[in-house]
Design a protein around this motif. Structure first.
Motif, mmCIF file in Angstrom:
data_model
loop_
_atom_site.group_PDB
_atom_site.id
_atom_site.type_symbol
_atom_site.label_atom_id
_atom_site.label_comp_id
_atom_site.label_asym_id
_atom_site.label_seq_id
_atom_site.Cartn_x
_atom_site.Cartn_y
_atom_site.Cartn_z
ATOM 1 N N ASP A 119 -0.252 40.315 -30.777
ATOM 2 C CA ASP A 119 0.092 41.383 -29.837
ATOM 3 C C ASP A 119 0.326 42.684 -30.590
ATOM 4 O O ASP A 119 0.202 42.744 -31.810
ATOM 5 C CB ASP A 119 1.293 40.991 -28.966
ATOM 6 N N ILE A 153 1.345 33.727 -22.712
ATOM 7 C CA ILE A 153 2.142 34.832 -23.256
ATOM 8 C C ILE A 153 3.139 35.339 -22.221
ATOM 9 O O ILE A 153 2.945 35.160 -21.021
ATOM 10 C CB ILE A 153 1.233 35.999 -23.710
ATOM 11 N N THR A 157 3.042 41.505 -22.244
ATOM 12 C CA THR A 157 2.656 41.497 -23.648
ATOM 13 C C THR A 157 1.252 42.080 -23.784
ATOM 14 O O THR A 157 0.350 41.717 -23.029
ATOM 15 C CB THR A 157 2.677 40.065 -24.215
#
Length: 180
Positions: A119, A153, A157
């Protein structure tokens, strides 16, 4: 009797030391072969993505054995699997479709554990589910395969990169590709 016990202990000690030495030698010795061919990615992180795939055989040392590119990405609330729908635990699924062409003389791996998402904070997100266009866990020499891999996730994100690592295809080095 004490002499026999002492000889047995000494023999056992010699076997343990020899085994440990052999194990350390096998673990620490370097390969006599070339460290392996380098892999190239189809996108240069320093350039703006153009949507056009590129091959850069000079990116890295050795011979290119793998061409890899991200062809699409998506964020979904549920992934459809052969066993039914898969719901996220952390909030949402982020998926990327990655195309890999094996230009080596040996098979390369194709499994979810070969991929990792990153990320915008640099945190890793491992693949929870993957679909592959090959029937086996390998890509044969000269073949192209597509992997659709998904990471579970937290919502919000921002995934910025996906990486691929394989002992044969990338010589164990992580090849990272930007995601648009």
């Amino acid at each position: 009797m004490w002499i026999a016990i002492a000889c047995g202990v000494a023999l056992l000690l010699v076997v343990v030391i020899a085994g440990g030495g052999l194990g350390a030698w096998l673990l620490l010795r370097g390969s006599d072969d070339d460290p392996g061919p380098a892999a190239t990615s189809s996108a240069d992180p320093a350039d703006d993505p153009t949507g056009e795939p590129t091959d850069d055989p000079t990116a890295g040392e050795g011979t290119t054995t793998l061409t890899i590119k991200v062809t699409s990405s998506e964020e979904v609330d549920r992934v459809e699997t052969d066993d039914g729908p898969l719901d996220p635990v952390n909030g949402t699924f982020f998926g990327a479709e990655v195309e890999l062409t094996n230009e080596a003389d040996e098979e390369i791996g194709l499994a979810g554990e070969n991929f990792t998402f990153y990320d915008d904070q640099g945190d890793r997100h491992h693949v929870r589910y993957g679909r592959f266009t090959t029937s086996g866990p390998q890509i044969a020499p000269g073949e192209t395969a597509t992997a659709m891999v998904y990471a579970d996730i937290p919502s919000g994100t921002q995934i910025t990169e996906v990486s691929y690592t394989d002992t044969a295809g990338t010589a164990g080095q992580e090849v990272t590709l930007p995601i648009d």
